[in-house]
Design an enzyme around this catalytic site. Structure first.
Site, mmCIF file in Angstrom:
data_model
loop_
_atom_site.group_PDB
_atom_site.id
_atom_site.type_symbol
_atom_site.label_atom_id
_atom_site.label_comp_id
_atom_site.label_asym_id
_atom_site.label_seq_id
_atom_site.Cartn_x
_atom_site.Cartn_y
_atom_site.Cartn_z
ATOM 1 N N ASP A 96 0.807 -1.229 0.000
ATOM 2 C CA ASP A 96 0.000 0.000 0.000
ATOM 3 C C ASP A 96 0.838 1.275 0.000
ATOM 4 O O ASP A 96 0.384 2.336 0.440
ATOM 5 C CB ASP A 96 -0.976 -0.013 1.183
ATOM 6 N N ASP A 157 -7.126 -3.813 -4.389
ATOM 7 C CA ASP A 157 -6.719 -2.474 -3.937
ATOM 8 C C ASP A 157 -5.428 -2.003 -4.615
ATOM 9 O O ASP A 157 -5.179 -0.806 -4.755
ATOM 10 C CB ASP A 157 -6.500 -2.458 -2.419
HETATM 11 N N1 GLY Z 1 -7.158 -1.144 1.250
HETATM 12 C C1 GLY Z 1 -7.969 -1.679 2.275
HETATM 13 C C2 GLY Z 1 -9.351 -1.197 2.219
HETATM 14 O O1 GLY Z 1 -9.830 -0.713 1.205
HETATM 15 O O2 GLY Z 1 -10.030 -1.281 3.235
#
Ligand code: GLY
Length: 377
Positions: A96, A157
């Site tokens: 992330d 994601d």
């Molecule tokens: N990236 C984790 C979420 O969208 O909760």
């Protein structure tokens, strides 16, 4: 789309004004903390290592661009510096890094030319590139701390993290980063996007052979579910991949998955947490999915050629933003939060129907896009 008088966007101007006013107050109220979710109008502090740590700096940069208030710049820089311990700590760092360093360091560099920020962005991009699994052509999502079985897991994601690779490729004039981003997006098209234009949250691959094993439910209802925020990450992420590569398949996927999202929205424009939710769970909403999709659709519309589709996605984005403002906006001046009714993880019953910092971020980003082009991702 050019904004014009006949569009009657007074509500959008009002929403932006109110959001900027909240950010201004939050400079003191939130300060040097890393908000995630709000209860009773007050954001918590989740610390610099959690994947949402870039969104408060991102809001500050959006505000700075509008106002040139130096307090916002100073605070965004202080937060960016605090995040260095996470970047340099490395071992528990996950995929992330796009969510974290695009709205913080990369935007700092883009807006001010800060060289230290550029290095942070490139370090984060190198980390992301290093998570690429060549056999399966995907970017590994998490670390063993999250799940020891996750060596072959990719999640939807990540479509919002790969813009960091496209940026790094442009910045270094080196196509390696681009190739990895493109390979990952191709894998998403092949293995995540279903024929009905929904997406899986997690796909598990054999980390040695690269063979797909199965879909996993993750934050959605189950392996066959259509988790609303996952769908939003896909719509916006595929749009950005199309913007960067010009590949028509990405554009088609962005449009098809957006059409699914739009066709399943209730009248107030905020989806249930999962499009396939059980009736008994229909009180659980996810406004952050709506905010992210609205911003993605404005992007999609902006890169389309003139014609009915360009107008269609622009108008749909407006409709969602208006729905968010009229039915899900916290109008109290005392509240730090903007958008109510976001859900972090209903599968694990974590933070249900609460304001979430990325809901506020994508809502504000979209309003600023409506006013003039500013894009961090
Ligand atoms: N990236 C984790 C979420 O969208 O909760």
């Amino acid at each position: 789309m050019e904004r014009n008088e006949s569009m009657n966007l007074a509500w959008a101007d009002q929403a932006l004004e109110m959001s900027l006013s909240k950010i201004e107050k939050n400079i003191d109220r939130i300060g040097e903390h890393f908000p995630h979710v709000a209860y009773d109008g007050v954001y918590n502090d989740q610390g610099p290592a959690f994947w949402v740590s870039g969104f408060w700096p991102g809001l500050l940069w959006l505000y700075y661009e509008e106002t040139k208030d130096e307090r916002a710049l100073d605070l965004a820089r202080a937060l960016e510096k605090r995040m260095d311990e996470v970047l340099d700590g490395f071992v528990t760092l996950h995929h992330d890094v796009g969510f974290m360093w695009l709205p913080s360091a990369v935007i700092d560099y883009k807006l001010t030319g800060n060289e230290t920020s550029k290095v942070r962005g490139l370090k984060a991009a190198s980390h992301l590139a290093g998570r690429f699994n060549l056999a399966g052509r995907f970017i590994r999502a998490w670390t063993d701390e999250v799940d020891p079985n996750s060596k072959g897991w990719a999640i939807i994601d990540c479509m919002m993290n790969i813009p960091l690779l496209f940026w790094a490729s442009r910045e270094t004039k080196d196509p390696r980063f681009y190739h990895i981003a493109e390979a990952h997006a191709d894998t998403v098209l092949k293995h995540f996007v279903r024929s009905d234009n929904t997406t899986a949250h997690i796909v598990s691959f054999d980390p040695y052979t690269g063979e797909k094993i199965e879909n996993l439910g993750g934050q959605g209802k189950d392996a066959d579910s259509a988790w609303a925020r996952g769908q939003a990450w896909l719509i916006y992420g595929m749009t950005l991949a199309y913007r960067e590569t010009g590949k028509k398949d990405y554009c088609t996927a962005a449009k098809n998955t957006a059409n699914y999202f739009l066709a399943h929205l209730p009248e107030d424009q905020v989806p249930y947490w999962d499009f396939r939710t059980d009736q008994k769970d229909q009180f659980v909403l996810d406004s952050s999915a709506a905010a992210c999709t609205a911003s993605g659709l404005l992007e999609l519309s902006s890169i389309m050629e003139d014609g009915p589709e360009k107008i269609f996605y622009y108008e749909k984005a407006l409709q969602i933003l208006k729905g968010l403002y009229e039915h899900h906006y916290d109008l109290s001046e005392n509240s730090q939060a903007m958008i109510l009714h976001g859900t972090v993880n209903y599968a694990k019953k974590k933070h249900v129907n609460v304001p979430i910092i990325y809901g506020d971020y994508f809502f504000t980003e979209a309003l600023i896009k409506l006013k003039h082009e500013t894009n961090i991702f």
